[in-house]
Motif scaffolding. Structure first.
Motif, PDB file in Angstrom:
ATOM      1  N   PHE A  49       0.828  -1.209   0.000  1.00  8.33           N
ATOM      2  CA  PHE A  49       0.000   0.000   0.000  1.00  8.33           C
ATOM      3  C   PHE A  49       0.862   1.259   0.000  1.00  8.33           C
ATOM      4  CE2 PHE A  49      -3.907  -2.322   0.942  1.00  8.33           C
ATOM      5  CZ  PHE A  49      -4.852  -1.510   0.350  1.00  8.33           C
ATOM      6  N   LEU A  50       1.949   1.227   0.752  1.00  8.99           N
ATOM      7  CA  LEU A  50       2.807   2.410   0.780  1.00  8.99           C
ATOM      8  C   LEU A  50       3.386   2.685  -0.599  1.00  8.99           C
ATOM      9  CD1 LEU A  50       4.687   1.849   4.175  1.00  8.99           C
ATOM     10  CD2 LEU A  50       2.968   3.588   3.663  1.00  8.99           C
ATOM     11  N   LEU A  51       3.786   1.623  -1.322  1.00 11.35           N
ATOM     12  CA  LEU A  51       4.308   1.818  -2.676  1.00 11.35           C
ATOM     13  C   LEU A  51       3.220   2.333  -3.619  1.00 11.35           C
ATOM     14  CD1 LEU A  51       6.561  -1.383  -2.989  1.00 11.35           C
ATOM     15  CD2 LEU A  51       7.297   0.976  -2.574  1.00 11.35           C
ATOM     16  N   ARG A  52       2.027   1.809  -3.440  1.00  8.85           N
ATOM     17  CA  ARG A  52       0.915   2.276  -4.284  1.00  8.85           C
ATOM     18  C   ARG A  52       0.627   3.755  -4.023  1.00  8.85           C
ATOM     19  NH1 ARG A  52      -2.689  -1.425  -6.685  1.00  8.85           N
ATOM     20  NH2 ARG A  52      -2.120  -3.613  -6.369  1.00  8.85           N
ATOM     21  N   ILE A  53       0.620   4.158  -2.760  1.00 11.19           N
ATOM     22  CA  ILE A  53       0.326   5.554  -2.419  1.00 11.19           C
ATOM     23  C   ILE A  53       1.395   6.473  -2.997  1.00 11.19           C
ATOM     24  CG2 ILE A  53       0.146   7.179  -0.507  1.00 11.19           C
ATOM     25  CD1 ILE A  53      -1.077   4.919   1.144  1.00 11.19           C
ATOM     26  N   GLN A  54       2.657   6.040  -2.887  1.00 16.07           N
ATOM     27  CA  GLN A  54       3.729   6.860  -3.454  1.00 16.07           C
ATOM     28  C   GLN A  54       3.568   6.990  -4.964  1.00 16.07           C
ATOM     29  OE1 GLN A  54       7.480   5.152  -2.216  1.00 16.07           O
ATOM     30  NE2 GLN A  54       7.152   5.627  -0.048  1.00 16.07           N
ATOM     31  N   GLY A  55       3.187   5.911  -5.609  1.00 17.43           N
ATOM     32  CA  GLY A  55       3.044   5.971  -7.052  1.00 17.43           C
ATOM     33  C   GLY A  55       1.810   6.736  -7.501  1.00 17.43           C
ATOM     34  N   VAL A  56       0.704   6.607  -6.766  1.00 17.51           N
ATOM     35  CA  VAL A  56      -0.555   7.263  -7.169  1.00 17.51           C
ATOM     36  C   VAL A  56      -0.497   8.762  -6.918  1.00 17.51           C
ATOM     37  CG1 VAL A  56      -2.999   7.476  -6.617  1.00 17.51           C
ATOM     38  CG2 VAL A  56      -1.990   5.216  -6.899  1.00 17.51           C
ATOM     39  N   PHE A  57      -0.021   9.161  -5.737  1.00 19.23           N
ATOM     40  CA  PHE A  57      -0.040  10.579  -5.380  1.00 19.23           C
ATOM     41  C   PHE A  57       1.295  11.281  -5.632  1.00 19.23           C
ATOM     42  CE2 PHE A  57      -3.349   8.944  -2.339  1.00 19.23           C
ATOM     43  CZ  PHE A  57      -4.421   9.474  -3.042  1.00 19.23           C
ATOM     44  N   GLY A  58       2.365  10.495  -5.890  1.00 23.08           N
ATOM     45  CA  GLY A  58       3.673  11.104  -6.110  1.00 23.08           C
ATOM     46  C   GLY A  58       4.210  11.808  -4.891  1.00 23.08           C
ATOM     47  N   VAL A  59       4.132  11.141  -3.748  1.00 21.04           N
ATOM     48  CA  VAL A  59       4.595  11.729  -2.494  1.00 21.04           C
ATOM     49  C   VAL A  59       5.753  10.905  -1.953  1.00 21.04           C
ATOM     50  CG1 VAL A  59       2.366  12.731  -1.936  1.00 21.04           C
ATOM     51  CG2 VAL A  59       2.886  10.400  -1.208  1.00 21.04           C
ATOM     52  N   ALA A  60       6.432  11.467  -0.978  1.00 22.09           N
ATOM     53  CA  ALA A  60       7.556  10.778  -0.345  1.00 22.09           C
ATOM     54  C   ALA A  60       7.045   9.767   0.667  1.00 22.09           C
ATOM     55  CB  ALA A  60       8.478  11.790   0.311  1.00 22.09           C
ATOM     56  N   ARG A  61       8.027   9.009   1.226  1.00 26.52           N
ATOM     57  CA  ARG A  61       7.684   7.931   2.157  1.00 26.52           C
ATOM     58  C   ARG A  61       6.971   8.449   3.417  1.00 26.52           C
ATOM     59  NH1 ARG A  61       7.855   2.197   1.808  1.00 26.52           N
ATOM     60  NH2 ARG A  61       7.892   1.369   3.951  1.00 26.52           N
ATOM     61  N   PRO A  62       7.417   9.512   4.060  1.00 25.38           N
ATOM     62  CA  PRO A  62       6.715   9.979   5.268  1.00 25.38           C
ATOM     63  C   PRO A  62       5.260  10.391   4.990  1.00 25.38           C
ATOM     64  CG  PRO A  62       8.921  10.897   5.170  1.00 25.38           C
ATOM     65  CD  PRO A  62       8.675  10.242   3.839  1.00 25.38           C
ATOM     66  N   GLU A  63       5.063  11.116   3.899  1.00 29.69           N
ATOM     67  CA  GLU A  63       3.696  11.524   3.555  1.00 29.69           C
ATOM     68  C   GLU A  63       2.841  10.316   3.212  1.00 29.69           C
ATOM     69  OE1 GLU A  63       4.014  14.354   0.464  1.00 29.69           O
ATOM     70  OE2 GLU A  63       4.983  15.875   1.709  1.00 29.69           O
ATOM     71  N   ALA A  64       3.452   9.311   2.549  1.00 26.29           N
ATOM     72  CA  ALA A  64       2.701   8.100   2.236  1.00 26.29           C
ATOM     73  C   ALA A  64       2.283   7.385   3.507  1.00 26.29           C
ATOM     74  CB  ALA A  64       3.541   7.182   1.346  1.00 26.29           C
ATOM     75  N   SER A  65       3.128   7.372   4.522  1.00 27.60           N
ATOM     76  CA  SER A  65       2.780   6.736   5.796  1.00 27.60           C
ATOM     77  C   SER A  65       1.599   7.455   6.460  1.00 27.60           C
ATOM     78  CB  SER A  65       3.994   6.722   6.731  1.00 27.60           C
ATOM     79  OG  SER A  65       5.058   5.979   6.168  1.00 27.60           O
ATOM     80  N   GLN A  66       1.580   8.779   6.380  1.00 29.67           N
ATOM     81  CA  GLN A  66       0.464   9.535   6.949  1.00 29.67           C
ATOM     82  C   GLN A  66      -0.846   9.215   6.210  1.00 29.67           C
ATOM     83  OE1 GLN A  66       1.531  13.657   6.899  1.00 29.67           O
ATOM     84  NE2 GLN A  66       3.216  13.419   8.388  1.00 29.67           N
ATOM     85  N   LEU A  67      -0.771   9.152   4.897  1.00 30.36           N
ATOM     86  CA  LEU A  67      -1.978   8.839   4.118  1.00 30.36           C
ATOM     87  C   LEU A  67      -2.449   7.420   4.385  1.00 30.36           C
ATOM     88  CD1 LEU A  67      -1.061  10.540   0.711  1.00 30.36           C
ATOM     89  CD2 LEU A  67      -2.561  11.395   2.502  1.00 30.36           C
ATOM     90  N   PHE A  68      -1.479   6.471   4.567  1.00 26.91           N
ATOM     91  CA  PHE A  68      -1.859   5.100   4.898  1.00 26.91           C
ATOM     92  C   PHE A  68      -2.561   5.061   6.258  1.00 26.91           C
ATOM     93  CE2 PHE A  68      -0.945   0.919   6.811  1.00 26.91           C
ATOM     94  CZ  PHE A  68      -1.562   0.112   5.854  1.00 26.91           C
ATOM     95  N   GLY A  69      -2.116   5.884   7.180  1.00 25.01           N
ATOM     96  CA  GLY A  69      -2.788   5.979   8.471  1.00 25.01           C
ATOM     97  C   GLY A  69      -4.230   6.467   8.329  1.00 25.01           C
ATOM     98  N   LEU A  70      -4.454   7.417   7.420  1.00 24.15           N
ATOM     99  CA  LEU A  70      -5.829   7.873   7.170  1.00 24.15           C
ATOM    100  C   LEU A  70      -6.695   6.748   6.608  1.00 24.15           C
ATOM    101  CD1 LEU A  70      -5.169  11.409   5.606  1.00 24.15           C
ATOM    102  CD2 LEU A  70      -5.972  10.885   7.906  1.00 24.15           C
ATOM    103  N   LEU A  71      -6.113   5.946   5.706  1.00 30.73           N
ATOM    104  CA  LEU A  71      -6.857   4.826   5.131  1.00 30.73           C
ATOM    105  C   LEU A  71      -7.249   3.820   6.202  1.00 30.73           C
ATOM    106  CD1 LEU A  71      -4.882   4.202   1.804  1.00 30.73           C
ATOM    107  CD2 LEU A  71      -7.222   5.014   2.016  1.00 30.73           C
ATOM    108  N   THR A  72      -6.330   3.454   7.060  1.00 32.20           N
ATOM    109  CA  THR A  72      -6.650   2.494   8.118  1.00 32.20           C
ATOM    110  C   THR A  72      -7.660   3.059   9.110  1.00 32.20           C
ATOM    111  OG1 THR A  72      -4.702   3.252   9.351  1.00 32.20           O
ATOM    112  CG2 THR A  72      -4.419   1.340   7.909  1.00 32.20           C
ATOM    113  N   ASP A  73      -7.585   4.350   9.387  1.00 31.50           N
ATOM    114  CA  ASP A  73      -8.583   4.968  10.283  1.00 31.50           C
ATOM    115  C   ASP A  73      -9.980   4.919   9.664  1.00 31.50           C
ATOM    116  OD1 ASP A  73      -6.607   5.477  12.098  1.00 31.50           O
ATOM    117  OD2 ASP A  73      -6.318   7.577  11.484  1.00 31.50           O
ATOM    118  N   CYS A  74     -10.033   5.108   8.360  1.00 33.98           N
ATOM    119  CA  CYS A  74     -11.341   5.038   7.677  1.00 33.98           C
ATOM    120  C   CYS A  74     -11.938   3.643   7.804  1.00 33.98           C
ATOM    121  CB  CYS A  74     -11.193   5.405   6.209  1.00 33.98           C
ATOM    122  SG  CYS A  74     -10.793   7.140   5.915  1.00 33.98           S
TER     123      CYS A  74
END
Length: 1081
Positions: A317-342
């Motif tokens: 998922f972290l690799l997918r988030i980086q590829g979809v949104f074009g963000v770095a690893r820390p930002e991808a981790s934050q977005l993954f946290g939002l997904l799990t919270d949802c």
């Protein structure tokens, strides 16, 4: 727009910072030169790094809005959208009031908030079609508001395309609201103006960071937070507006709030935070994610499918988030946290009852049927009954049908409290129903008066009239009703057996025929579609149709007489005709299926409707097509002839048999089986059981049952076999003299000698003591008076006041009452001497007019003469206004004419005669030529006599040329109209003639005294035996055994099903024919 003065906008103020390339820009996004409040020469750059943070609250100021009105996207006012510029912290109650009152938007039953990509992105055709169709269908069928960001890019553009392709042309159902940041709108300065119509150009600058508005939205909320070129300023207002709408009730009669649904299509990282906000609310808002649209939507759909998140899945998922949104690893981790919270909130669902109430408010029975009312669901006790009550209040016919199909039993649902709650439901018909309650109670009711079932019973009796007695007014019902009310008013006592028994009695025993109670409620509340739905549920469909026809017709008359408006009266009249046509169509269907069973439907006693019959109710409703139907006329023929089996020369055979009673034995009579569909009195049935052989009755009954089981039609050959040729002579004599047609001829044959003797009496000199002809007249009229008293006393109403009211409602009864009263007045005066004796004789002479006119009623039963008498009655009843105008013209001429020609007259009643009589006879050609110009023969004529010729010329022109010809034209019009329906009217009035002679004793006056003595002895005998008088005063009704009644109801239900089946097939055939004709063209 009253609310515009209270709507606030915010403009950027002076918190400055260094810009790019030497340009100084404020933190709000504007150049320093755009701030008119700050002089550039006085600006000093900040010296320290601890500069103040820019915020809307501290660095902006409020001012009244300067932009509201309408936007024209296409250069035509037909496609205008409403808009307003407002602040990001505007008051939500004022904003909602603006949208509902000023913009005339309908309060939503659902809010669909669409989030997703703001930039243009491709949407797969399959997914795009599903999104567009589902969105518009949900919006239009539920009355939803769709919220977007309003731009002509990204997901908002796809929403506009969905409206264009799948939306209807009715803008009232298209509430697509764009909540748009003011600072990102292309050419937003073109929209500035108060209550203006602005033409907006949707084509923007390709190099600009701003976006144009989408022209397929219906309303725009342009949110200004003081910034320019910055996104996100509208999100807080949008979120607060959704929550404020959610706090509103979905319907005034439901406790549920307006649901909010989030729809996600594509989207960037901010969408994940938005989704988390929706699912973490209390209660959580549903989120619909369209998989396959890309980016955030696909990530949400993918993680929703995961049951567990291990290390490998998380890394993927972290690799997918980086590829979809074009963000770095820390930002991808934050977005993954939002997904799990949802995903932690995905199990939060609403209860079945809440879902059912929401679909009820949307009027989406299809959703409830497919997803809520499915097999295996466990419902709380009383949940479906409460849903049924809400559906009835909200007039949701489809939901009532669905709940009945899913096991809601009306017999257990409809209690006293539920029914009274339904009658007191607020609606457009409340004022009219309260007005009818006031008429029925004959008193004013206060505002907010709660209608009770006792009041409803009074209303029903008031509308139907006659001898009808509502169930709600019977003593048995009132006793239990009072027990229920007293029990409910007492403080609750644990395990009170009396209260439990009373509640049980109120729930079951009172409402055995709950469908009928609910049907009457729908009619009185003018809910036609609900009444039509309830009409074909349960038994006695034909009875309900004629009852509804009667109630609607009486309500229409009430509305017309009470000046409730022509629209209300016409609407009720339309409803009455609709149910009347249903009754006629059902009768026609039943008659084609089985003639005898159809006739039984007409005269079988309806215990649910005050023991009336369909025929009685149809007569009370004035339903002429029902009475003119072949089935009804065949039944009336059988009633008229009784057991006599005659086809030709009926009148000759009857007169000969009356004059020569021995010839009765040579007449043909019908058997008991042939008379099974004809209502008979208890006395006649008892007489038949005593005299007719058991074997004949059994064979006739068996043959009749077989006939009814097959087709219900009896052929000529079989009728001869069933004819009772060899009945006992006593039975033949009884049946002959009790046939209404024989009674008619017998009474007519004695009435003509009475008229001849009366004529002789008034033509010859009246002696001091009455002669034999006069004694015969006295005896005849006295026995007639006793017969009229008997008719009043034995009429169906129980209260004497209602008996008199019902009896005097018939014209001929009033006519007979005046004739009898006038005769006895003359009879009392004729015993005196002198002038009083002469006055008595004059009254005799005037009274004979009434008895001669009575002959017209005897002629009315003839099929040839009856329609003409109906025309005469109609003409006389409708000539009042024309005759009044003619009288005004007559008096306006007669008064000046008499005063000019005779100026020296003394006060006398002859003056009135001169004013009226001569002008009246002038209309018929007597012009009194010698008085036209009296000055020709008498030079000393009264002053002003020269005006008489002019006045008479004008009078004769107005009265003779205009008014008389107008009256003739009116009569001609009435004749043409009545000629077309006279046969139908005669068939309708024929029921009254038959019922009149059905109830008369067979002996005519003055021999009718012997019949009265026999009836008195019979009544005393029945009273001595303890038998109730109900049987002897049951009217003309067909009493059936329980098994026969069940068969009749099954036959009626079969006819109702066949009627709807034929109607459905006819509609399908007509649609196929229209398609074929369109294809041929």
């Amino acid at each position: 727009m009253d609310h515009m003065d209270h709507t606030i906008v915010f403009v950027g103020e002076i918190h400055l910072c260094y810009g790019v390339e030497g340009l100084l820009r404020c933190c709000c996004g504007r150049l320093i030169g755009e701030h008119a409040e700050l002089e550039s020469s006085s600006w000093v750059p900040p010296a320290s790094a601890n500069e103040e943070t820019w915020s809307v609250a501290q660095h902006t100021r409020a001012s009244p809005t300067d932009a509201f009105g309408s936007i024209d996207f296409q250069g035509s006012t037909k496609r205008c959208c409403r808009f307003v510029r407002l602040s990001c912290d505007a008051k939500l109650d004022q904003l909602l009031c603006l949208m509902l009152r000023e913009w005339n938007m309908v309060q939503p039953k659902l809010v669909i908030s669409v989030h997703g990509g703001t930039e243009n992105f491709p949407l797969p055709p399959r997914v795009g079609q599903a999104f567009s169709k589902g969105l518009i269908r949900a919006a239009e069928t539920t009355g939803a508001w769709i919220l977007t960001d309003g731009f002509n890019t990204g997901v908002s553009m796809y929403v506009g395309d969905a409206v264009k392709v799948y939306g209807t042309h009715e803008r009232r159902k298209r509430n697509i609201i764009g909540v748009t940041p003011w600072g990102l709108i292309e050419n937003h300065n073109d929209l500035i103006g108060r209550d203006v119509l602005r033409h907006y150009q949707t084509l923007g600058n390709p190099l600009s960071k701003r976006a144009s508005l989408n022209g397929l939205h219906s309303h725009f909320l342009l949110v200004d937070d003081g910034t320019l070129g910055k996104a996100g300023g509208q999100l807080e207002l949008r979120r607060n507006l959704e929550r404020h709408i959610h706090r509103q009730r979905i319907h005034p009669r439901l406790a549920q709030r307006v649901p909010v649904v989030c729809v996600v299509v594509e989207g960037g990282p901010p969408v994940l935070s938005t989704v988390l906000d929706y699912v973490s609310r209390s209660p959580p808002a549903p989120v619909i994610v369209f998989e396959g649209t890309g980016r955030a939507a696909d990530l949400l759909a993918l993680i929703h499918k995961q049951t567990a998140l291990d290390t490998h899945i998380k890394e993927d998922f972290l690799l997918r988030i980086q590829g979809v949104f074009g963000v770095a690893r820390p930002e991808a981790s934050q977005l993954f946290g939002l997904l799990t919270d949802c995903m932690e909130h995905r199990d939060a669902v609403s209860t079945l009852t809440e879902q059912l109430n929401v679909t009820l408010a949307w009027d989406r029975a299809d959703i409830a049927q497919q997803h809520i009312l499915v097999y295996g669901q466990h419902w709380k006790v009383g949940a479906l009954e409460q849903a049924m009550l809400n559906a009835l209040k909200m007039d949701r016919v489809s939901f009532v049908k669905l709940l009945i199909e899913n096991g809601v039993t009306l017999k257990h649902f409809l209690t006293v409290s539920h029914l009274e709650e339904l009658y007191n439901t607020q609606g457009s018909s409340d004022y009219f129903l309260h007005h009818i309650v006031e008429d029925a109670k004959k008193c004013r009711v206060p505002v907010g008066y709660k209608i009770s079932l006792i009041d409803v019973g009074m209303v029903i009796e008031h509308l139907i009239g006659g001898a009808y007695r509502s169930t709600y007014r019977r003593k048995s019902f009132r006793t239990v009703y009072n027990r229920i009310n007293n029990a409910l008013k007492r403080p609750p006592v644990p395990h009170d057996p009396e209260l439990e028994a009373t509640a049980e009695l109120g729930d079951s025993s009172l409402f055995i025929y709950s469908v009928n109670d609910l049907f009457v409620w729908a009619v009185l509340k003018r809910r036609q579609q609900m009444a039509l739905f309830l009409w074909h549920h349960g038994e006695q469909a034909m009875a309900r149709a004629v009852v509804a026809c009667r109630l609607y017709r009486a309500m229409s008359i009430e509305a017309k007489e009470s000046d409730m408006g022509d629209s209300t009266a016409e609407e009720l009249k339309k409803y009455s005709l609709e149910f009347g046509q249903l009754a006629v169509d059902l009768l026609d269907k039943a008659f084609k299926e089985n003639e005898r069973m159809a006739m039984k439907l007409l005269t079988s006693e309806m215990t649910d409707w005050s023991d009336f019959t369909c025929l009685q109710m149809a007569v009370a409703s004035g339903l002429r097509p029902f009475l003119a139907h072949s089935c009804t006329q065949m039944l009336l023929n059988d009633l008229w002839m009784g057991r006599l089996n005659m086809r030709k020369n009926t009148w000759f055979k009857i007169i000969v048999s009356i004059l020569l009673p021995a010839t009765i034995q040579f007449l043909e009579f019908k058997s008991q089986a042939e008379m099974s569909h004809v209502p008979q009195t208890q006395e006649a049935l008892q007489f038949g059981r005593d005299t007719e052989s058991p074997g004949a009755a059994e064979s006739g009954s068996a043959a009749q049952d077989q006939c009814d089981a097959d087709t219900g039609r009896t052929g000529t050959s079989r009728r001869i076999n069933l004819t009772a040729r060899w009945l006992p002579w006593a039975r033949k004599v009884y049946d002959f003299y009790n046939a209404p047609v024989v009674k008619f001829w017998f009474h007519t044959m004695t009435y003509l000698p009475f008229l001849m003797l009366y004529t002789y009496t008034v033509l010859v000199r009246m002696e001091k003591n009455p002669s034999f002809p006069e004694w015969f007249i006295i005896t005849y009229i006295s026995s007639t008076a006793v017969e009229k008293v008997r008719e009043v006393l034995l009429s169906e109403p129980r209260r004497f006041q209602k008996k008199l009211k019902l009896w005097f409602s018939e014209y001929w009864n009033i006519h007979d009452f005046v004739a009898i009263l006038l005769f006895f007045t003359g009879f009392a005066l004729r015993w005196q001497t002198g002038v009083v004796h002469t006055a008595g004789r004059i009254i005799y002479c005037l009274d004979i007019i009434f008895w001669f006119v009575r002959v017209l009623d005897l002629l009315a039963i003839n099929q040839k003469a009856g329609p003409y008498l109906t025309m005469i009655t109609k003409m006389m009843s409708n000539m009042f206004y024309i005759v009044t105008i003619m009288g005004i013209v007559l008096v306006s001429f007669g008064t000046p004419r008499g005063s000019i020609l005779k100026p020296y007259e003394d006060p006398s009643w002859d003056l009135l005669k001169d004013v009226v009589f001569q002008p009246y006879f002038m209309m018929f050609g007597e012009v009194y030529a010698g008085e036209i110009n009296p000055c020709e023969e008498n030079p000393d004529c009264p002053p002003g006599s020269f005006l008489n010729p002019l006045l008479q010329a004008v009078y004769l022109f107005m009265q003779y040329i205009i008014m008389v010809n107008l009256l003739i034209a009116f009569y001609n019009n009435v004749y043409i109209h009545m000629k077309n329906i006279s046969n139908q009217l005669w068939k309708y009035n024929r029921y009254r003639y038959i019922m009149t002679y059905q109830k008369k004793p067979w002996l005519p006056p003055p021999l009718i005294f012997f019949s009265h003595m026999t009836l008195c002895v019979s009544s005393v005998w029945h009273w001595h035996k303890g038998a109730s008088g109900q049987e002897s005063n049951s009217g003309l009704k067909l009493f059936l055994a329980p098994d026969d009644r069940k068969k009749l109801h099954e036959f009626e239900e079969k006819c109702v099903a066949g009627y709807f089946r034929d109607k459905h097939e006819s509609q399908n055939c007509s649609q196929i024919n229209r398609i074929r004709s369109a294809a041929d063209k």
